[in-house]
Motif scaffolding. Structure first.
Motif, PDB file in Angstrom:
ATOM      1  N   LEU A 198      23.423  36.610  40.662  1.00 35.10           N
ATOM      2  CA  LEU A 198      24.530  37.578  40.759  1.00 35.10           C
ATOM      3  C   LEU A 198      25.392  37.297  41.990  1.00 35.10           C
ATOM      4  CD1 LEU A 198      25.710  40.220  39.477  1.00 35.10           C
ATOM      5  CD2 LEU A 198      24.453  41.445  41.219  1.00 35.10           C
ATOM      6  N   ASN A 199      24.730  37.064  43.128  1.00 37.85           N
ATOM      7  CA  ASN A 199      25.487  36.757  44.354  1.00 37.85           C
ATOM      8  C   ASN A 199      26.320  35.496  44.174  1.00 37.85           C
ATOM      9  OD1 ASN A 199      25.077  38.121  47.297  1.00 37.85           O
ATOM     10  ND2 ASN A 199      23.496  38.762  45.870  1.00 37.85           N
ATOM     11  N   LEU A 200      25.738  34.497  43.501  1.00 41.64           N
ATOM     12  CA  LEU A 200      26.487  33.249  43.302  1.00 41.64           C
ATOM     13  C   LEU A 200      27.680  33.466  42.368  1.00 41.64           C
ATOM     14  CD1 LEU A 200      23.596  30.630  43.003  1.00 41.64           C
ATOM     15  CD2 LEU A 200      25.194  30.934  44.895  1.00 41.64           C
ATOM     16  N   PHE A 201      27.432  34.164  41.246  1.00 39.32           N
ATOM     17  CA  PHE A 201      28.511  34.377  40.262  1.00 39.32           C
ATOM     18  C   PHE A 201      29.660  35.179  40.869  1.00 39.32           C
ATOM     19  CE2 PHE A 201      25.746  34.322  36.140  1.00 39.32           C
ATOM     20  CZ  PHE A 201      25.624  32.960  36.271  1.00 39.32           C
ATOM     21  N   GLN A 202      29.298  36.315  41.471  1.00 40.86           N
ATOM     22  CA  GLN A 202      30.362  37.185  41.982  1.00 40.86           C
ATOM     23  C   GLN A 202      31.019  36.542  43.206  1.00 40.86           C
ATOM     24  OE1 GLN A 202      28.729  41.223  42.186  1.00 40.86           O
ATOM     25  NE2 GLN A 202      28.972  41.418  39.981  1.00 40.86           N
ATOM     26  N   GLY A 203      30.198  35.805  43.983  1.00 44.21           N
ATOM     27  CA  GLY A 203      30.766  35.064  45.108  1.00 44.21           C
ATOM     28  C   GLY A 203      31.762  34.022  44.604  1.00 44.21           C
ATOM     29  N   LEU A 204      31.407  33.348  43.510  1.00 44.27           N
ATOM     30  CA  LEU A 204      32.292  32.338  42.927  1.00 44.27           C
ATOM     31  C   LEU A 204      33.597  32.986  42.445  1.00 44.27           C
ATOM     32  CD1 LEU A 204      32.720  29.423  41.642  1.00 44.27           C
ATOM     33  CD2 LEU A 204      31.733  30.384  39.562  1.00 44.27           C
ATOM     34  N   TYR A 205      33.487  34.164  41.850  1.00 47.84           N
ATOM     35  CA  TYR A 205      34.661  34.878  41.324  1.00 47.84           C
ATOM     36  C   TYR A 205      35.636  35.196  42.470  1.00 47.84           C
ATOM     37  CZ  TYR A 205      37.133  38.339  38.426  1.00 47.84           C
ATOM     38  OH  TYR A 205      38.066  39.037  37.708  1.00 47.84           O
ATOM     39  N   VAL A 206      35.076  35.702  43.580  1.00 48.18           N
ATOM     40  CA  VAL A 206      35.928  36.069  44.718  1.00 48.18           C
ATOM     41  C   VAL A 206      36.457  34.804  45.399  1.00 48.18           C
ATOM     42  CG1 VAL A 206      35.931  37.174  46.993  1.00 48.18           C
ATOM     43  CG2 VAL A 206      34.781  38.278  45.060  1.00 48.18           C
ATOM     44  N   TRP A 207      35.582  33.830  45.572  1.00 47.11           N
ATOM     45  CA  TRP A 207      36.016  32.560  46.182  1.00 47.11           C
ATOM     46  C   TRP A 207      37.177  31.978  45.385  1.00 47.11           C
ATOM     47  CZ3 TRP A 207      36.128  27.778  43.820  1.00 47.11           C
ATOM     48  CH2 TRP A 207      36.472  26.708  44.648  1.00 47.11           C
ATOM     49  N   ASP A 208      37.024  31.990  44.052  1.00 45.90           N
ATOM     50  CA  ASP A 208      38.051  31.442  43.172  1.00 45.90           C
ATOM     51  C   ASP A 208      39.390  32.161  43.383  1.00 45.90           C
ATOM     52  OD1 ASP A 208      38.471  29.859  40.417  1.00 45.90           O
ATOM     53  OD2 ASP A 208      39.447  31.801  40.274  1.00 45.90           O
ATOM     54  N   ALA A 209      39.334  33.499  43.453  1.00 43.45           N
ATOM     55  CA  ALA A 209      40.574  34.275  43.634  1.00 43.45           C
ATOM     56  C   ALA A 209      41.245  33.892  44.952  1.00 43.45           C
ATOM     57  CB  ALA A 209      40.267  35.766  43.615  1.00 43.45           C
ATOM     58  N   LEU A 210      40.426  33.675  46.001  1.00 38.75           N
ATOM     59  CA  LEU A 210      41.008  33.347  47.301  1.00 38.75           C
ATOM     60  C   LEU A 210      41.447  31.887  47.375  1.00 38.75           C
ATOM     61  CD1 LEU A 210      38.544  35.560  49.239  1.00 38.75           C
ATOM     62  CD2 LEU A 210      41.018  35.774  49.349  1.00 38.75           C
ATOM     63  N   TYR A 211      40.692  31.032  46.714  1.00 41.54           N
ATOM     64  CA  TYR A 211      41.057  29.617  46.680  1.00 41.54           C
ATOM     65  C   TYR A 211      42.391  29.432  45.949  1.00 41.54           C
ATOM     66  CZ  TYR A 211      40.452  24.589  46.183  1.00 41.54           C
ATOM     67  OH  TYR A 211      40.628  23.234  46.244  1.00 41.54           O
ATOM     68  N   GLN A 212      42.575  30.249  44.901  1.00 38.71           N
ATOM     69  CA  GLN A 212      43.808  30.167  44.094  1.00 38.71           C
ATOM     70  C   GLN A 212      44.810  31.227  44.560  1.00 38.71           C
ATOM     71  OE1 GLN A 212      43.955  27.961  41.575  1.00 38.71           O
ATOM     72  NE2 GLN A 212      41.792  27.430  41.288  1.00 38.71           N
ATOM     73  N   GLU A 213      44.776  31.576  45.830  1.00 42.51           N
ATOM     74  CA  GLU A 213      45.560  32.724  46.324  1.00 42.51           C
ATOM     75  C   GLU A 213      47.022  32.692  45.878  1.00 42.51           C
ATOM     76  OE1 GLU A 213      45.452  33.182  50.577  1.00 42.51           O
ATOM     77  OE2 GLU A 213      46.502  35.108  50.524  1.00 42.51           O
TER      78      GLU A 213
END
Ligand code: NDP
Length: 418
Positions: free
Chosen positions: A226-241
């Motif tokens: 869960l931490n990895l998935f949701q972390g990936l989701y947030v990371w993705d949003a910030l990476y694609q800011e």
């Protein structure tokens, strides 16, 4: 009336949900709900409120002090070519924040510099109080932004938040892009959409993983995934800011209670319900079950990221290798609507991918309680409503071309079904 009721109902709903996640089930015992959600200690509340203030200031400092790329946003409504500029450094802020919290610096009794994860445990202890503090914080910010929108007449107002009805405009957001005069290129809406709430969600999840370890002696498979998935989701949003600059939230919606509260109270405190639930009610899934859920998540991620990136790339450079083969409809407005690739499958295929990912997060909590499934249920309603709003706006923007496009791509979410 709907906006007023929603404004009043959402704050208690967040508190009630945080309580349900902590007891692992839904209860209708009103006195228990009242005691846990609404009888807070004033001193604790004030500390949480100040803690959130410090968190917000820390995020502003990251935005101000870290290296950034200055990027132009979409053309402003009512102008031919005028655009705002945005400082893009959310991805760096994400990593700086996580490093800072995981190695929180402090001076020990001998004056030596030490590092600790201790502050993260406090987030678990004061989850409900922090949620209340976030609600008050968001309400105050929304009131400030609303009143401030009347200060000058040259502000650009959001079409949807300029009805003259106070309750409605307060909720929808009156000003389109509020910006303080003292901070150059600081955009309240873009900043709040991506940083305090989204990064806060990841930090809450981390805190729950640490607490689970101290309670069980290990971090469960579900909690790690869960931490990895949701972390990936947030990371993705910030990476694609940069991609957020062309979304409906930035180009069309005003910055009112709906977005302020959604970004900084709703997202961190209801999207983290699953991790909070797992601390005490981990379903101990086996490797096969975890693997199936991982596959569901990656299917969702692939559709979500694939569709969003395809559209983004096509809009920026239609002649690029990855998208030049795609068919499209040339509209009278000048822009092109993709009719093949992901966007030929369904008109909102990106929402479908997003929802599948959300479902996989819920599945990690097993089937003992409906509480962790709140996200999938709520998100389904949100995406249906959002797709209708977007459909309406595209109809206004594109007229007959939109009808033509809907004939070519008849399905909204699932190809061949709906
Ligand atoms: P979209 O990214 O779907 O953008 C919609 C816009 O894209 C339309 O208004 C239109 O604008 C353009 N468009 C529509 N169809 C086409 C096409 N076929 N070809 C080219 N352009 C097209 O919507 P959102 O901004 O709502 O969502 C972005 C992402 O954020 C989604 O993946 C969504 O799931 C996610 N999201 C997540 C939330 C969360 O809480 N987790 C909340 C909200 C969204 P134009 O033609 O003017 O460019």
């Amino acid at each position: 009336m709907g906006a007023f009721v929603t404004t009043c109902a959402l704050p208690p709903l967040v508190l009630i949900l945080t309580y349900f996640a902590s007891i692992g089930k839904i209860t209708l015992n009103l006195s228990d709900i009242y005691r846990h959600c609404f009888s807070h200690d004033l001193e604790v509340f004030l500390k949480c409120f100040m803690g959130l203030g410090a968190w917000f200031v820390f995020q502003v400092l990251c935005e101000r002090l870290l290296p950034y790329e200055l990027v132009s946003g979409a053309v402003l409504p009512g102008t031919k070519s005028s655009r705002l500029h945005y400082r893009i450094n959310g991805h760096l802020a994400f990593w700086v924040t996580l490093s800072f919290l995981v190695c929180f610096p402090y001076l020990d009794q001998e004056g030596k510099l030490q590092f600790t994860t201790a502050p993260l445990y406090l987030l678990y202890d004061y989850y409900g109080d922090l949620a209340l503090a976030a609600i008050v914080w968001c309400t105050l910010l929304s009131i400030y932004l609303y009143l401030n929108s009347f200060r000058r007449t040259d502000k650009i107002l959001a079409e949807g938040g300029n009805s003259g009805n106070h309750a409605y405009d307060f909720f929808m957001g009156r000003e389109l892009n509020p910006r303080p005069t003292i901070l150059e290129n600081f955009d309240w809406k873009e900043f709040c959409e991506l940083r305090p709430g989204l990064i806060g969600w990841v930090v809450l999840n981390l805190s729950f993983a640490l607490v689970q370890k101290s309670k069980l002696g290990y971090v469960s498979g579900s909690m790690i995934v869960l931490n990895l998935f949701q972390g990936l989701y947030v990371w993705d949003a910030l990476y694609q800011e940069k991609a957020i600059l062309t979304t409906m939230d930035i180009t069309t919606d005003g910055f009112g209670f709906m977005l302020v509260f959604g970004d900084m109270a709703w997202v961190p405190f209801t999207y983290s319900l699953q991790a909070r639930y797992l601390v005490d009610y981990d379903p101990a899934l086996n490797s096969l079950q975890l693997m199936v859920i991982v596959l569901v998540n990656f299917l969702g991620y692939r559709i979500f990221r694939g569709a969003n990136s395809q559209k983004d790339l096509f809009r920026k450079d239609p002649s690029s290798e990855e998208v030049k083969h795609l068919s499209y409809l040339k509209t009278k407005r000048g822009t092109r609507l993709l009719t093949s690739g992901y966007w030929g499958l369904a008109r909102k295929i990106n929402y479908t991918g997003d929802w599948i990912m959300g479902l996989s997060w819920c599945l990690l909590c097993g089937f003992e309680s409906i509480v962790p499934y709140f996200y999938a249920i709520y998100f389904c309603i949100l995406l249906i409503h959002r797709s209708e709003r977007d459909d309406h706006m595209c109809h206004v923007k594109y007229g007959d071309d939109w009808m033509e496009y809907k004939k070519i791509v008849p399905y909204r979410f699932i190809p061949g079904v709906i």
